[in-house]
Each structure stands twice: as C-alpha cells, then as structure tokens.
Design an enzyme around this catalytic site. Sequence first.
Site, PDB file in Angstrom:
ATOM      1  N   LYS C  64       0.821  -1.222   0.000  1.00 24.52           N
ATOM      2  CA  LYS C  64       0.000   0.000   0.000  1.00 24.52           C
ATOM      3  C   LYS C  64       0.849   1.263   0.000  1.00 24.52           C
ATOM      4  CE  LYS C  64      -3.872  -2.204   2.468  1.00 24.52           C
ATOM      5  NZ  LYS C  64      -4.443  -2.495   3.801  1.00 24.52           N
ATOM      6  N   TYR C 189      -4.783  -4.538  -7.616  1.00 29.28           N
ATOM      7  CA  TYR C 189      -4.611  -4.591  -6.161  1.00 29.28           C
ATOM      8  C   TYR C 189      -4.254  -6.000  -5.693  1.00 29.28           C
ATOM      9  CZ  TYR C 189      -5.648  -4.180  -1.170  1.00 29.28           C
ATOM     10  OH  TYR C 189      -5.568  -4.217   0.195  1.00 29.28           O
ATOM     11  N   TYR C 241      -2.427  -1.017  11.178  1.00 26.23           N
ATOM     12  CA  TYR C 241      -3.869  -1.240  11.333  1.00 26.23           C
ATOM     13  C   TYR C 241      -4.372  -0.516  12.579  1.00 26.23           C
ATOM     14  CZ  TYR C 241      -2.719  -4.973   7.987  1.00 26.23           C
ATOM     15  OH  TYR C 241      -2.257  -5.681   6.917  1.00 26.23           O
ATOM     16  N   VAL C 259      -0.383  -8.976   6.043  1.00 27.77           N
ATOM     17  CA  VAL C 259      -0.843 -10.250   6.607  1.00 27.77           C
ATOM     18  C   VAL C 259      -0.036 -11.457   6.112  1.00 27.77           C
ATOM     19  CG1 VAL C 259      -3.205  -9.505   7.106  1.00 27.77           C
ATOM     20  CG2 VAL C 259      -2.674 -10.529   4.885  1.00 27.77           C
TER      21      VAL C 259
END
Lengths: 305, 305, 305, 305
Positions: C64, C189, C241, C259
């Site tokens: 990201k 993505y 997060y 993750v």
Amino acid sequence: MEKLLENIIESNRRYTVQGELASYIPELTKANKDALGIFITTLNGEEFYAGDNEIKFTIQSISKIISLIIAIMDNGKDYVFSKVGMEPTKDSFNSIIDLELNDLNKPLNPMINAGAIATVSMIRGKDKDEVFSRILEFTKKLCGNEDLKVNESVYISEKKTGSRNRALAYFMKSTSIIEKDVEEVLDVYFKQCSIEVTSKDLSKIALVFANEGVSPWSEERIMPKEVTRIIKTIMTTCGMYDASGEFAVNIGLPSKSGVGGGILAVAPGKMGIGIVGPALDEKGNSIAGVEVLKDLSHELELSIF
Amino acid sequence: MEKLLENIIESNRRYTVQGELASYIPELTKANKDALGIFITTLNGEEFYAGDNEIKFTIQSISKIISLIIAIMDNGKDYVFSKVGMEPTKDSFNSIIDLELNDLNKPLNPMINAGAIATVSMIRGKDKDEVFSRILEFTKKLCGNEDLKVNESVYISEKKTGSRNRALAYFMKSTSIIEKDVEEVLDVYFKQCSIEVTSKDLSKIALVFANEGVSPWSEERIMPKEVTRIIKTIMTTCGMYDASGEFAVNIGLPSKSGVGGGILAVAPGKMGIGIVGPALDEKGNSIAGVEVLKDLSHELELSIF
Amino acid sequence: MEKLLENIIESNRRYTVQGELASYIPELTKANKDALGIFITTLNGEEFYAGDNEIKFTIQSISKIISLIIAIMDNGKDYVFSKVGMEPTKDSFNSIIDLELNDLNKPLNPMINAGAIATVSMIRGKDKDEVFSRILEFTKKLCGNEDLKVNESVYISEKKTGSRNRALAYFMKSTSIIEKDVEEVLDVYFKQCSIEVTSKDLSKIALVFANEGVSPWSEERIMPKEVTRIIKTIMTTCGMYDASGEFAVNIGLPSKSGVGGGILAVAPGKMGIGIVGPALDEKGNSIAGVEVLKDLSHELELSIF
Amino acid sequence: MEKLLENIIESNRRYTVQGELASYIPELTKANKDALGIFITTLNGEEFYAGDNEIKFTIQSISKIISLIIAIMDNGKDYVFSKVGMEPTKDSFNSIIDLELNDLNKPLNPMINAGAIATVSMIRGKDKDEVFSRILEFTKKLCGNEDLKVNESVYISEKKTGSRNRALAYFMKSTSIIEKDVEEVLDVYFKQCSIEVTSKDLSKIALVFANEGVSPWSEERIMPKEVTRIIKTIMTTCGMYDASGEFAVNIGLPSKSGVGGGILAVAPGKMGIGIVGPALDEKGNSIAGVEVLKDLSHELELSIF
C-alpha cells in the site's frame, strides 16, 4: 366511493411537487412526477379507481415481498430467517453498516436491499433464468395478469449502475450469507425490480393478502395462510423503509413501497389497494401516495390497530 | 380455558432455566427465577389464570406505555413526537449510539430507555412529586387497583446504580431534547419503573387497550381511542425491545415487556393478558413468557395479522 | 549487532505460537507459522540478519505504501488526498462502516483496504497491465532487486476469494471515489499484494525512506523528499492497522505490516528494517515481529519520539 | 526570527474570519475572535514572540496532557492504559459512540473528552480539592509560573452546561471505567480546563517536552523521559482531535490544541511553541493557529518526520 377517491387524489396531488423522482438510475427520472393514481379491489369483487391509475411503472422494492414468499415456500420459514433477520431498522434501505455491526452479519430484514438480495439467492432454480422465470410467473398469478413483463431499459440501467447493491451482495458473499454467484443473484434481483405494473396490478396482489392467500377470482390457494401472515407482519414493521414506524402509527395498513412510485397496501378482510405516485419523499416512499393512504385509512377506518 | 392455560404454563416452565434474572440492579436478582404465571381478563368480564400469577414484581419498562399516554394527553401527539421518534431500532434498549448518529438527536422511539426518559420529561406537574403522583394515580385507574405502590428498595437501587440512564439523559439534555432538570426527570423515571404489580394488574391495563380506551368495569373513557391506537401500534413495532420484529411475526399481539419479568399483551376486542416470568432472554424479555404467548396466540388464533 | 539480533529473535520466537496464520485465503495458511526472521541494512551499507530471514512471503498490505507513492507522484498530493483521507481509524482494515458514516464517503486513509484500493485506482496506465507493471518496476527499484515476481497461486486465490474487497470497491464506485472499472482496479490490487519478497527486500525499501528518498546504493533520487515525509507520517499514524497508536507509543518507528507476516520499519537517518513472522495477532500484525521491533527499538533507542 | 514570526502572524491573521469562537459555553464567546499570537522559547533560553501573544485564555483540552502525566506517574503506564486506549479515532472529541461499540468500553485515547475524564479519575488525592490542587501545582511547575489560576466564570459556566461530559462520564461509570463519584471527577475536569494561561505559558510547557522532561530553567527533572516520549507520541497521533492525521502530515510536530484557542507544539531538542487564536475550525482547532504552525514548520524544517 369513486367520489371519495377522486377527492382524496385531487386534494393530495399538491404534495407531488415537494417530492423528487428516484434519480439513482437515469431511466427512473423519465417518469411523470405529477402523476398520482389509486386502484382498489374489494373482496366482494368491486373495483374503484381515480387519478392516473393507468400509468405503468416498475415494481422495484415491492417485488421484495414476492421473492420472500417464494423463498419461504422453497426453503421453509426457519431456513430463510436463519439467513435474514426479521427486525426493523432505522437505517436506510441501502445501508451497509448493519451487515458489519450485526453479530451474525445477517441482513436485518428482507425489506432492505441487503435482505432482499439474500432472499433472492435462496430461490430455487437450475440457473438464473429459471429463478427469474419462477418469480415472474408467480407475480403474474398474484396479479391475475398474464401480460406482465420486464422493462428492459430499466433493467439494463439497474444492472449497469448497481454498484451499491453489488457492494451489499459481495459483503454478504464474504460472510457466507450468499452462497451462489453474486452476479447471477444480482441479475435476478435487478430483473425482478424492473417488472412493469400498474396500480391495478398492485391492488390485485394486495387482495390476495387481504384474502389470506386464496385468489379471490380463481379461488385457488396461492400460498399458505401462515405465509400471508408473515408477509403482512413484515410489511407492517419494515415495509415503508425507515418510515415504517410512523406509517404504522398514522395509517396502520401492511404496505410495501417501491422507488418506482408504487405502494401496495392491504386492508385485511376488506380490500387490496394499489397506489402510483412517482414523486418520492426523502425516505424513498411516494410522497403524495402516503398522504392518500392516510386520508383513505382515516375515512374508511382501515387501520389494523 | 383454565386447563389450556395450565398446560401452556407447565409445558413452557422448562424455558426458565435457560434465562437469567436481570442483574443490573442487585434488588432484581432476588426474584424467583423459576416463576411463571399468567392472568387473562376478557371483555365480557371473565378471569382466567394459571401458574405463579399472584407473585409481585416491578413494572419496569411496561411503565413506558403509561407515561407515553399521559405525555400525549398533556401535550398532544404532535409535540411528543417532535421530541421522540416512532421508528423501531435494532439497537438494544439502553443504546446511546442512535442519539449521536441520528440527525436530530431524537431518541428513536418511546419504548427504548432514552425515549422513555424524554417522554417522562414532558409530563406536566409543578414538581417531580406531582409528576410521579399523576403517573401512579393513572396506573391505579388503568388497573382498577388502589393499592399499587412503589417498591422502595428497587427504587433506591435503580436510583443509585442508574449510571447508564444518567448518560442517556445528560446526552439528551445536551441536545435540548430534555429541558427539565435531569436528576428530577430520572427520579420520576426510576420511581415509575419501581411500581409493584401482579400479572392481574397487567391484564387489566391490557384490557383497557383491548376495549379501545374505555374501562370495562367502570365504563369510563380513560383515554381517547386514537391514543390507544397509537400505543398499540408502537407496542407492536417497538414493544419487545430489539426482538419486536420477530415477536410480531411469531405472536402478533401488541405487547410490552419489562426486565422485572412482566409482559402485557393486548388481544384487541377480546382480552387483556398479563404474564410474569422473571428469567429473561438476552434481549431482556421474559424467556418463558414469550413462549407462553406464542402457544396462546396459536391456540386461540389471536394474532392481529 | 548480529548477536543482539539473534538474541532478540530467539527470545521472541515463543510468541509465534500465540498467533494465527492469515486464513482468509487458503494459500496463506501454507506458510510456516513458527518462522521469525529479521534483516537490517544501515545507511553506511552494513547488513545484519538473524533467524529465518531468507524465507519468501507475499508483501500484502506493505504494497500500500508503494502504490501511494506512485499515486502521489502521478497526481500530486492534493488530488490523492481529495479522494482518500489522512486520518487514523480505530476500525479494522477491511471495515466498510466508515465509508457510509463519513460525510464525504472518503476512505479514511490509504493504509486501510478501501483507501488502498482507491489509491491504486488513481495510478496512471493505459490498461491494468501497464498499471501493475509500473508498480512492479517501482518496487524492484526500491528493493534494488530485479527478480521480484508475483506469487501466482496467492494472486489467483486473492482474486477468487476477494469478496470483501469487492464490496469495498463497489461501494466506492457507487460514491464516485473510484472512477475506473472496479474489477480492473481490484486485479491490480490483488496482484500487488501477491508480490513475493524477503525480509531483505523490505529492509532495502525501508532504507530508501531512512535516506529521505535517495537510493543509498545508486544514489539516485527515487522520490521527492516530501513524499518520503508523507509516507513516514502516514505509516506512523496508520501503518499498523488499528494497533497503530499503541505501536507508536511502544516502538515509535514508521512501519507498515502485511498479513503475509512482513513488517517494514524505518529508523530515519539510520537503518531500514525488514521482519518476517507469519503468525499474526488479532489485528493482523506479525505477533512475534512486533515484539522483535519493541526490543530492537528499546535496545538501540530508535523511537522517533 | 522575530521578523519571521511577525510575517507569519500577519499573513495568517486573515484566516481568523473563517473560524468561529467556541460556543458551547457562553463565557468562551466573549473571546476576541481576531486575536492571533505566538510565543517561542528555545532550549538555549531565547524567547521570541509576535502578535497578540499576551492575551489570556483558558487552557481547555491542552490540560489533558497534564492530567495524563500525573495519572501515569501516580499509577504507572500499564494501569492507565488498561482503562484508556492509545488509538486515534476519526470521531469528534465529544463522541460517545465508541464507548458503546468498543469491546471493552474503553475510551479510545486520553485526548478525547471521555479518555481525559477517565484519566482525571485516576489521579490520586484524598478528595477532589487535593486532586485539583495537584494538577494546578504541576501545571505551575511546568510553566515556571506561580501565578496561574482558574478563570472562575469559565469554570462555573463549564460546570453548569457540561451535560455532554456528564453523559460521557456516567456512561463510563456504568461500565466501571470510572470508579470514583462522577460529579467529583467532573468538577476537577471542569476546573483544569478553566486554568488561564498565555501563549508564553504553553511555550514553557512545550519546552519541558522538547527537553525530554527536564526543566530547562531549574534543570530539575519534572517527569521521566519515558513519560515525555509517551505524551509526545499521543500528541502526534491524537492531539489535534480528528484532524490529527492531516496535522501530522502537514506540520509534523507533537501538538495539543484546546477550544480556548491555544495550541501547544513541541519541536524536540529545539523549542517549545505556544499559539493563541480563539477562532476555531470545525474540528475545534485554532483555524489561524494551525496555519501559523504550518508556515513555521516549513520555514524552520521542524517536522519530526
């Protein structure tokens, strides 16, 4: 009676200017914003109407009660309500919040978009065409009208622009509420919303509920009495979007509205009522149609409460 | 009928073990968790009962319908519903979220705690004692029972531990929904929740609704017919906390429950029903009481839908 | 230093048993849950490593920051942040609630999934292949590693099961945050999340940030200094997060986790740090990796605060 | 430097007309909306100022960092953060939603009102007067200003109108986050918010943080270095209400604002900055003050990122 209906229509027509046509799909903005009409069929076979009762419009969310009937008849009440709740919500019909906040990620009820899409996903059929065909045939039977068909340009418009409904459906796919292919389920949903009806058709469907599931013209039982009871209850608590509570207090008839401008209202044991009035209030209900029902319910003392 | 009631009570008593006593105030945990009783009064004057119908319990949230009646009779329907909404909610009875998310910061309906506290704040009286006195007198009249009184230890317990209700009330004070002094309003609210009743008392109140506002014993009109209609509607859409939708589908009687274990249910034109069963489900409704009403509604076909 | 790293790795390896492998796609559950490794590159060219630093894993959310750099360099900071916010959130990375509650329906920041998908939609390219190719080439340049490639089975798995991300993307399509075709944006993505890296690769990317945008090995400026400042800030406030606040207090290094088990951490002016540890805590961060960084930050006094 | 400050103040004074004075208490609307001033103290003892730096204003939310320091020094970091979180939130400073949605009902961080009130409740003292006295004395020490005192009319105004804060506090009482008497805790909170300061006072407090906890004038250690690190981190992630993320990107200084118009900003190892500008933006931050800090941070390259 005809005179009463005419008076009610004409005195409430002024509300249409305060409403707006549904704008989320281009096709719906082509409706006549000033239109307002009513059609009533009584259990003893009389028909009354006034205003623009003959104009056609797409059934939209009113189709949610039809797919709910079929889903229950296919799967039983218990299975259906294990996937979709029965609780009213103060959130708007296309809200996605509750899907996330809710413990079980169940849509709150079958009258909001998420719940209706989940309901459609439970209808049996070997493919999407068979599923939709079953919905259309059942709608024809409820109306006693073999000529019902889909408004193709509305359907294509819904399908092309239905991003919010896709968001709801993919969310439910991610939580296993929907098991089938999302695009196939949505295709059926967009199609059922695009079935074209008149206020007369809505009054006929309502009459079947008023008669507890038996067709008043063919005397055929179309659905079990218990199913009509469930549908009438859910229409009462959830049928008018997030204005259902106020509608129950002021009008007190099991009803379902659609953004095409239709309202279907049931006066149990008495009559079926169909309304058309495409100008909507901010909740998505026919703005003048709600006023018409308010006057009608008061004049004829129709409230079930 | 007596036999039917006995059978229903005995066959549903097993549900009491699955429930829990209300624990938010110490006093309520002293109730008998196994108790279950019913009292029915019909419009033609008959009385039927079974089980532990004689035990006393505090009225709790069932008092919300009484203060709503008085607030409407004091201020008119329009004023009351300018401060409190009429929409059901999927959130629990003591939720504060909706007060913030809601555009107008109005509590969603008069059956959740926030809405009930706001309703109490609208009842007229020169001070809190007069306000409460009016509530108590009106409750006595509804029950035809001059002996009703407040359970002082429950009242003190509520008042001492009512932090969540204070949070709701001060929030509404900050948004001008409540205009009076918060502690005075809460004092009345805690007191009205602590009025001690039996299932017979509840059945008498329900009977007044079943008779559209006229006392069946004195033939005095206690409230206008329109008020009974509003209350029955709101009980139907909001009366059983966030299980109201499911209750409407399964049972279909305008009802209101309280965490003291009581349920008041109205069979319009037929009978008033009072239930007691202090073991609660997770929504706060009498767990066995709901089952009793389900059986009763099916057996006697009482659903209004 | 090597000794220190070895001690830190070995003493924190016990945390891996308390974590879980990411399970939302089947491919990720094939990782080695016990693995834990670190790779550090300093600004003066030294390399240190310990543990399972050589294992490969998919970059996932760490990508990201790469797409954010490109989107800013393509469109300018102002445009990008007109579509995506900069505010941290307490909601989890795949939450959809904020999209609805937020006044402008903007995703809150570019580090949650919704924001990252919106960011990818702003990257220029004549088609999705060109867009992805630009991302991959830029990643290679940041790592100084020409061999990076997509893990095809992870990519296919993400694409097949990405219903939640589809829900987020279609919601943003419905509010015009995303203008391109949703499936094309998601394809890019899913692919960027599936780029396979090692802890060494992450340490090299981090080193570019530590050096304010200039490649320490080629001395080429890869991005403007201001862009590195923006990215480091957003990593600090939103990179871990909904545990970002606690991470900032306890560790104080601009970091981003994925993750796949990776964490990239920047010690400005000093070093770039890459961590691998596929066992995740409930927020989605490498459970042992966070502990490793805590010890490292304390030992070397790396916190920027 | 003085010239630079004057230019920055004068060129940003135009923003004051776009803001609004805090209106939630009548007293605050008496402030001079056009005022704008700055005071800087450097670690080597220099002082610079410009504009309306001498006007007095109440410290308001900037006091939250002071009570947090004392609570941590009284109870240890672990205890404090077991009751109050460390996560930033996109919700406004007086939001109550998160208290209900959050699993543990913990306020999200000590910089929103709920978190600050909970923090105050953890400060030791035999009664509320001793608690407040400790806060005031500590504030005097941080400022090196023995003359600080409470603005009584603001304090009384806050106390009288603080319904929203009462709602937050009673909610936390109901979930046992607050153990003490709510009104006593709030009294201390209202008082600490009403301490009157100048921009010079704020710059002195900031300087202690810039110097890692040691008073630059007395060379006394006022708090442990770790505490300054925690406070600076939380100011960075949560100090500017729900504009903290954007502020970090654009300005990059640990800062805390108050609705009295003050901003305290720390340039670690360099200087302490105090701003006054009572006209607020919609988030509650000094509208011109934020612009002043933006220019200052750019001109002097003060961002910590």
